[in-house]
Enzyme design. Sequence first.
Site, PDB file in Angstrom:
ATOM      1  N   SER A 129       0.949  -1.133   0.044  1.00 24.03           N
ATOM      2  CA  SER A 129       0.058   0.307   0.061  1.00 24.03           C
ATOM      3  C   SER A 129       0.743   1.288  -0.090  1.00 24.03           C
ATOM      4  O   SER A 129       1.871   1.270   0.563  1.00 24.03           O
ATOM      5  CB  SER A 129      -0.888   0.041   1.323  1.00 24.03           C
ATOM      6  OG  SER A 129      -1.334   1.166   1.327  1.00 24.03           O
ATOM      7  N   TYR A 152      -1.551  -0.029  10.403  1.00 20.90           N
ATOM      8  CA  TYR A 152      -1.917  -0.866   9.039  1.00 20.90           C
ATOM      9  C   TYR A 152      -0.805  -0.508   8.231  1.00 20.90           C
ATOM     10  O   TYR A 152      -0.206  -1.555   7.435  1.00 20.90           O
ATOM     11  CB  TYR A 152      -3.043  -0.273   8.412  1.00 20.90           C
ATOM     12  CG  TYR A 152      -2.887  -0.413   7.020  1.00 20.90           C
ATOM     13  CD1 TYR A 152      -3.691  -1.698   6.714  1.00 20.90           C
ATOM     14  CD2 TYR A 152      -2.930   0.450   6.109  1.00 20.90           C
ATOM     15  CE1 TYR A 152      -3.847  -1.921   5.258  1.00 20.90           C
ATOM     16  CE2 TYR A 152      -3.033   0.095   4.677  1.00 20.90           C
ATOM     17  CZ  TYR A 152      -3.307  -1.162   4.354  1.00 20.90           C
ATOM     18  OH  TYR A 152      -3.612  -1.538   2.874  1.00 20.90           O
ATOM     19  N   LYS A 164       2.269  -3.437   6.432  1.00 20.23           N
ATOM     20  CA  LYS A 164       2.434  -3.561   5.098  1.00 20.23           C
ATOM     21  C   LYS A 164       3.999  -3.275   4.917  1.00 20.23           C
ATOM     22  O   LYS A 164       4.467  -4.242   3.921  1.00 20.23           O
ATOM     23  CB  LYS A 164       1.582  -2.208   4.323  1.00 20.23           C
ATOM     24  CG  LYS A 164       0.095  -2.888   4.368  1.00 20.23           C
ATOM     25  CD  LYS A 164      -0.010  -4.047   3.362  1.00 20.23           C
ATOM     26  CE  LYS A 164      -1.587  -4.617   3.457  1.00 20.23           C
ATOM     27  NZ  LYS A 164      -1.679  -5.811   2.631  1.00 20.23           N
TER      28      LYS A 164
END
Length: 336
Positions: free
Chosen positions: A117, A141, A145
Site C-alpha cells: 500500500s 496498518y 504492510k
Amino acid sequence: MTWLITGGAGYIGGHVVRAMAAAGERTVVYDDLSSGLAERVPDGVPLVVGSTLDADLLTRVLRDHEVAGVIHLAAKKQVGESVEQPLRYYRENVEGLRVLLDAVTDAAVPSFVLSSSAAVYGMPDVDLVTEDTPCVPMSPYGETKLAGEWLTRAVGRATGLRTACLRYFNVAGAKSPDLADTGVFNLVPMVFEKLTAGQAPRVFGADYPTPDGTCVRDYIHVADLAEAHVAAARRLAGSPGSTDLTLNVGRGEGVSVRAMVDLIAEVTGYDIPAEVTERRAGDPARVVAAADRVTAELGWSAKRDVREMVESAWAGWTRLHPEALRARAERTRTEG
Ligand code: WQD
C-alpha cells in the site's frame, strides 16, 4: 499453472481473480470470508474457506492444487481500526504472511505477489512518490504492510522465491456492479453514503498547501489494479532468475478531494453542496505515485480515468442501495 489468490473473495481480490481468468490463468481462491463474499468467486474457481494462520490447510491447498504462484491479498485494511487494534493487525497481516510464506517455501512455490500500500510512505513530502522515497508509515496498518514487504523480500533473498510487492494507491470503481466495494471507508463511498442520506458530503480540510486547499490523491480503477497483478504474476512466472520487484501501482495523476466531490455530484445528479470540516488526523496533503517504474518493469499502465471509477462505483452503490436513486428522484421532484 495454478495461482493461489488469498483474499480472492474480497473487493480487490474478486477483480484479480477475474483478470487472471480473462488472461487464461487458472486460480484457486483462499479466503476466510471475514469480509469477503463467496458470491464474488466466479463459477469454476475453487474457493477454500480458511485463515492464512492455518499452516496445515495452506500446505494442503498448495499441494492439492499444485500451486505454482501466490497472489496474497488477504489482510485487514482499515487504517483507523489498526490504531485501535494493533495486535490484530500485526497478527493477521504480518503473522498471517509469515505462516503463508513458510508454507510457500516448504512447498517450493516459486512466485509470490504481495498486496502492499501507499500507506507505507506515510506523509511523503514530495511531488511524486517514487519507490525509493523513504517509508515512514503513520499507522499500524501501514507498518504491517511495510513489515510484510521486508519479510517477503528477505525470504526471497534467502530462498530464491521470486517476489513482487505492489504498492496500491487509492483504489476505486468496479469492473461490474456486483463486484463493487461493499465497505464505506474511503472517499467515494463515503460521499455516496452522505448523498443517499440527503446530507452534505464532507471535505476533511480545505487549508492544505495544495492548489484548491484539499488533499490530493492518486486514484486508480480496481480493474486496472487487477491487471497490474496479472502482469506481475506473468513477469515472475517468466523470470528465470531471482526477481525482487517493489512497484507503485497508481496513475501518476493527482486529483483533489474537491475535484472528486464535484465529479461525484455530476455523475450521481445529486446537488448537495459539500461541507468543509476539520482536517482528519494523519492525512497527508498530497500522495501521488511516480508510476514509471511499474510501466518499465511490467509494461502495464492504467487505462481507466477518474470518471470511469466514479461511474462504475455509483452503479455498484445503487445496486446495493437502490434507495439512493429513489432519494435523488424525490429531491428532484421537490425542487422542480
Ligand atoms: C482520501 C481523501 C480524506 C472521506 C487510505 C489508506 C490507504 C489506502 C486507501 C488501504 C483524504 C478525504 C475522505 C470523506 C474527505 N488503504 N476524505 N471526506 O486516506 O488517502 O488512504 O485508504 O488499503 O492506505 O491510508 O483514502 O479514501 O480515506 O481519503 O474529505 O468523507 O479524501 O481526508 O484526503 P486515504 P480515503
